[in-house]
Motif scaffolding. Structure first.
Motif, mmCIF file in Angstrom:
data_model
loop_
_atom_site.group_PDB
_atom_site.id
_atom_site.type_symbol
_atom_site.label_atom_id
_atom_site.label_comp_id
_atom_site.label_asym_id
_atom_site.label_seq_id
_atom_site.Cartn_x
_atom_site.Cartn_y
_atom_site.Cartn_z
ATOM 1 N N THR A 14 0.959 -0.958 0.017
ATOM 2 C CA THR A 14 0.241 0.197 -0.109
ATOM 3 C C THR A 14 0.855 1.494 -0.008
ATOM 4 O OG1 THR A 14 -1.913 -1.046 1.179
ATOM 5 C CG2 THR A 14 -1.773 1.296 1.610
ATOM 6 N N GLY A 15 1.876 1.418 1.154
ATOM 7 C CA GLY A 15 2.876 2.235 0.743
ATOM 8 C C GLY A 15 3.490 2.268 -0.418
ATOM 9 N N MET A 16 3.842 1.323 -1.662
ATOM 10 C CA MET A 16 4.616 1.691 -2.367
ATOM 11 C C MET A 16 3.261 2.334 -3.526
ATOM 12 S SD MET A 16 7.311 0.418 -2.215
ATOM 13 C CE MET A 16 8.249 0.168 -4.372
ATOM 14 N N ALA A 17 2.018 1.630 -3.691
ATOM 15 C CA ALA A 17 1.410 2.082 -4.322
ATOM 16 C C ALA A 17 0.641 4.406 -4.073
ATOM 17 C CB ALA A 17 -0.024 0.984 -4.343
ATOM 18 N N ARG A 18 0.593 4.443 -2.830
ATOM 19 C CA ARG A 18 0.774 5.286 -2.518
ATOM 20 C C ARG A 18 1.592 6.613 -3.142
ATOM 21 N NH1 ARG A 18 -1.847 4.201 3.870
ATOM 22 N NH2 ARG A 18 -4.744 4.422 2.685
ATOM 23 N N ALA A 19 2.634 5.846 -2.695
ATOM 24 C CA ALA A 19 3.901 6.453 -2.906
ATOM 25 C C ALA A 19 4.242 7.657 -4.735
ATOM 26 C CB ALA A 19 5.540 6.325 -2.709
ATOM 27 N N SER A 20 3.759 5.897 -5.324
ATOM 28 C CA SER A 20 3.303 6.170 -6.901
ATOM 29 C C SER A 20 2.406 7.248 -7.305
ATOM 30 C CB SER A 20 3.063 4.598 -7.606
ATOM 31 O OG SER A 20 3.994 4.148 -7.024
ATOM 32 N N LEU A 21 1.636 6.970 -6.159
ATOM 33 C CA LEU A 21 0.149 8.568 -6.700
ATOM 34 C C LEU A 21 0.201 9.017 -6.717
ATOM 35 C CD1 LEU A 21 -3.186 5.808 -5.385
ATOM 36 C CD2 LEU A 21 -2.403 6.744 -7.438
ATOM 37 N N GLY A 22 1.285 10.083 -5.903
ATOM 38 C CA GLY A 22 1.896 10.870 -5.249
ATOM 39 C C GLY A 22 1.558 11.342 -3.761
ATOM 40 N N ILE B 147 1.989 11.336 -0.494
ATOM 41 C CA ILE B 147 3.616 11.109 0.527
ATOM 42 C C ILE B 147 3.351 10.643 2.185
ATOM 43 C CG2 ILE B 147 5.968 11.931 0.479
ATOM 44 C CD1 ILE B 147 5.380 10.959 -1.819
ATOM 45 N N TYR B 148 2.065 11.176 2.232
ATOM 46 C CA TYR B 148 1.642 11.441 3.936
ATOM 47 C C TYR B 148 0.972 9.731 3.641
ATOM 48 C CZ TYR B 148 2.689 15.626 4.840
ATOM 49 O OH TYR B 148 3.332 17.633 4.871
ATOM 50 N N GLY B 149 0.530 9.524 2.728
ATOM 51 C CA GLY B 149 -0.740 8.185 2.690
ATOM 52 C C GLY B 149 0.816 7.164 3.090
ATOM 53 N N ALA B 150 1.820 7.253 2.362
ATOM 54 C CA ALA B 150 3.170 5.655 1.829
ATOM 55 C C ALA B 150 3.864 6.148 3.775
ATOM 56 C CB ALA B 150 3.731 6.598 0.587
ATOM 57 N N ALA B 151 3.985 6.987 3.468
ATOM 58 C CA ALA B 151 4.606 7.210 5.480
ATOM 59 C C ALA B 151 4.029 6.386 6.197
ATOM 60 C CB ALA B 151 5.365 8.361 5.377
ATOM 61 N N ALA B 152 2.367 7.407 6.446
ATOM 62 C CA ALA B 152 1.207 5.889 7.118
ATOM 63 C C ALA B 152 1.677 4.422 6.704
ATOM 64 C CB ALA B 152 0.099 6.499 6.918
ATOM 65 N N TYR C 147 14.319 2.315 3.515
ATOM 66 C CA TYR C 147 14.404 3.638 3.055
ATOM 67 C C TYR C 147 13.306 4.106 1.679
ATOM 68 C CZ TYR C 147 16.399 5.099 -1.515
ATOM 69 O OH TYR C 147 16.578 5.553 -2.976
ATOM 70 N N ASN C 148 12.371 3.441 1.198
ATOM 71 C CA ASN C 148 10.824 4.137 0.689
ATOM 72 C C ASN C 148 10.970 5.063 1.882
ATOM 73 O OD1 ASN C 148 11.491 2.992 -0.947
ATOM 74 N ND2 ASN C 148 10.564 0.924 -0.309
ATOM 75 N N ARG C 149 10.635 4.741 3.753
ATOM 76 C CA ARG C 149 9.771 5.847 4.422
ATOM 77 C C ARG C 149 10.492 6.870 4.834
ATOM 78 N NH1 ARG C 149 8.638 4.188 10.620
ATOM 79 N NH2 ARG C 149 11.509 3.896 11.233
ATOM 80 N N GLY C 150 12.091 6.171 4.641
ATOM 81 C CA GLY C 150 13.073 8.050 4.562
ATOM 82 C C GLY C 150 12.671 8.078 3.372
ATOM 83 N N PHE C 151 12.299 8.201 2.785
ATOM 84 C CA PHE C 151 12.367 8.859 0.840
ATOM 85 C C PHE C 151 11.226 9.635 1.807
ATOM 86 C CE2 PHE C 151 11.784 9.032 -3.927
ATOM 87 C CZ PHE C 151 12.707 10.710 -3.594
ATOM 88 N N ALA C 152 10.124 8.767 1.735
ATOM 89 C CA ALA C 152 8.444 9.996 1.851
ATOM 90 C C ALA C 152 8.553 10.784 3.210
ATOM 91 C CB ALA C 152 8.013 8.726 2.373
ATOM 92 N N MET C 153 9.642 10.875 4.511
ATOM 93 C CA MET C 153 9.974 11.452 5.504
ATOM 94 C C MET C 153 10.234 12.937 5.054
ATOM 95 S SD MET C 153 8.308 10.131 8.091
ATOM 96 C CE MET C 153 7.413 8.796 8.706
ATOM 97 N N MET C 154 11.185 12.885 4.039
ATOM 98 C CA MET C 154 12.212 13.242 3.331
ATOM 99 C C MET C 154 10.821 14.685 2.203
ATOM 100 S SD MET C 154 15.515 13.501 0.884
ATOM 101 C CE MET C 154 15.181 12.660 -0.665
ATOM 102 N N LYS C 155 10.876 13.891 1.689
ATOM 103 C CA LYS C 155 10.428 14.589 0.275
ATOM 104 C C LYS C 155 8.489 15.493 1.412
ATOM 105 C CE LYS C 155 9.297 13.809 -3.116
ATOM 106 N NZ LYS C 155 9.833 14.707 -4.220
ATOM 107 N N ILE C 156 8.115 15.104 2.923
ATOM 108 C CA ILE C 156 7.224 16.059 3.908
ATOM 109 C C ILE C 156 8.217 17.038 4.665
ATOM 110 C CG2 ILE C 156 5.593 14.554 3.221
ATOM 111 C CD1 ILE C 156 5.535 13.278 5.477
#
Length: 266
Positions: free
Chosen positions: A162-170, A172-177, A194-203
């Motif tokens: 789900t995190g991967m899908a949400r990250a791809s949809l843009g 970022i908050y949902g992906a991090a959650a 790594y993916n959570r870190g990237f999401a956290m960095m983006k927000i």
């Protein structure tokens, strides 16, 4: 007399085959005990008199899958669908084999058919979500995976995908959650970290992102993308070491670091 004796021999052979055929409970026990070849032999004997038993064909298909004989497994699933075109597990079995062979487009239709026929089956819905993710149908992937989460809230994998899908949809908050929940269940998964870190960095949650990148680098010092992003976090936090790490990561092949170097360190 010879012909009569031959007839008796044939009848005796048939009776022997019939008497030696295992009952369904014995066959299921063989399968559950991972005695796949024995289970296949028992089903073959049983099929001599009990043609078209869907459950036995299904077990035999699963045995073939476990033994790596996917061609024979698909043949059994296709036999099942001739007998019952709405047998969801046969559609799912074919789709799963194609999915695991990375034939994602070919796998889509049988998996969706299975999900439509058996919408309460967690394994099928979870597979449907993953298959949609692989063909970049992000929204539909998220929808299937959210349903799978409700079915089995304790299963970690649904939150990761789900995190991967949400990250791809843009989202970022949902992906991090989603990655947060996944990492509560599987804290040592480096890809999720790594993916959570990237999401956290983006927000803009830089200290938390930095923590994730440092965790990844501690366990995999050659992860140059994590190195570059660690540098970006440090640079944005005012630490001059950040630009040095970005340059190092860029030299070692991080495209993200190369693209961000001028923006962050100018």
């Amino acid at each position: 007399m010879k012909r009569f004796n031959h007839t008796l021999t044939v009848i005796s052979s048939i009776f022997l085959i019939f008497s030696c055929s295992a009952d369904p409970a014995e066959i299921e026990a063989l399968y559950e005990s991972e005695k796949y070849e024995e289970a296949i032999s028992a089903i073959n004997r049983r099929q001599f008199f009990h043609i078209g038993e869907i459950k036995m064909l299904h077990i035999r298909a699963r045995c073939f899958e476990e033994l790596g004989d996917t061609e024979s497994a698909i043949k059994d699933y296709e036999k099942i669908l001739i007998l019952d075109e709405n047998y969801a597990q046969a559609h799912a079995g074919i789709g799963k084999i194609l999915f695991e062979k990375e034939y994602y487009r070919q796998a889509e239709l049988p998996i969706l058919r299975a999900a439509n026929l058996d919408p309460e089956n967690f394994e099928i819905i979870y597979l449907a979500g993953r298959s949609q993710l692989m063909i970049k149908n992000w929204k539909r992937a998220e929808e299937f995976l959210k349903v799978a989460q409700k079915m089995n809230p304790d299963f970690a994998g649904t939150y990761y995908y789900t995190g991967m899908a949400r990250a791809s949809l843009g989202d970022i908050y949902g992906a991090a959650a989603s990655f947060n929940i996944y990492l509560q269940k599987e804290p040592d998964n480096l890809v999720a970290r790594y993916n959570r870190g990237f999401a956290m960095m983006k927000i803009g949650y830089l200290p938390w992102a930095l923590e994730d990148f440092e965790f990844v680098l501690k366990n995999n010092p050659d992860h140059y993308e994590a190195l570059g992003k660690k540098g970006i976090c440090l640079a944005k936090m005012g630490n001059p070491e950040g630009c040095q790490l970005i340059q190092e990561a860029a030299k070692k092949g991080s495209d993200y670091a190369k693209n961000k170097m001028e923006e962050v360190c100018s």
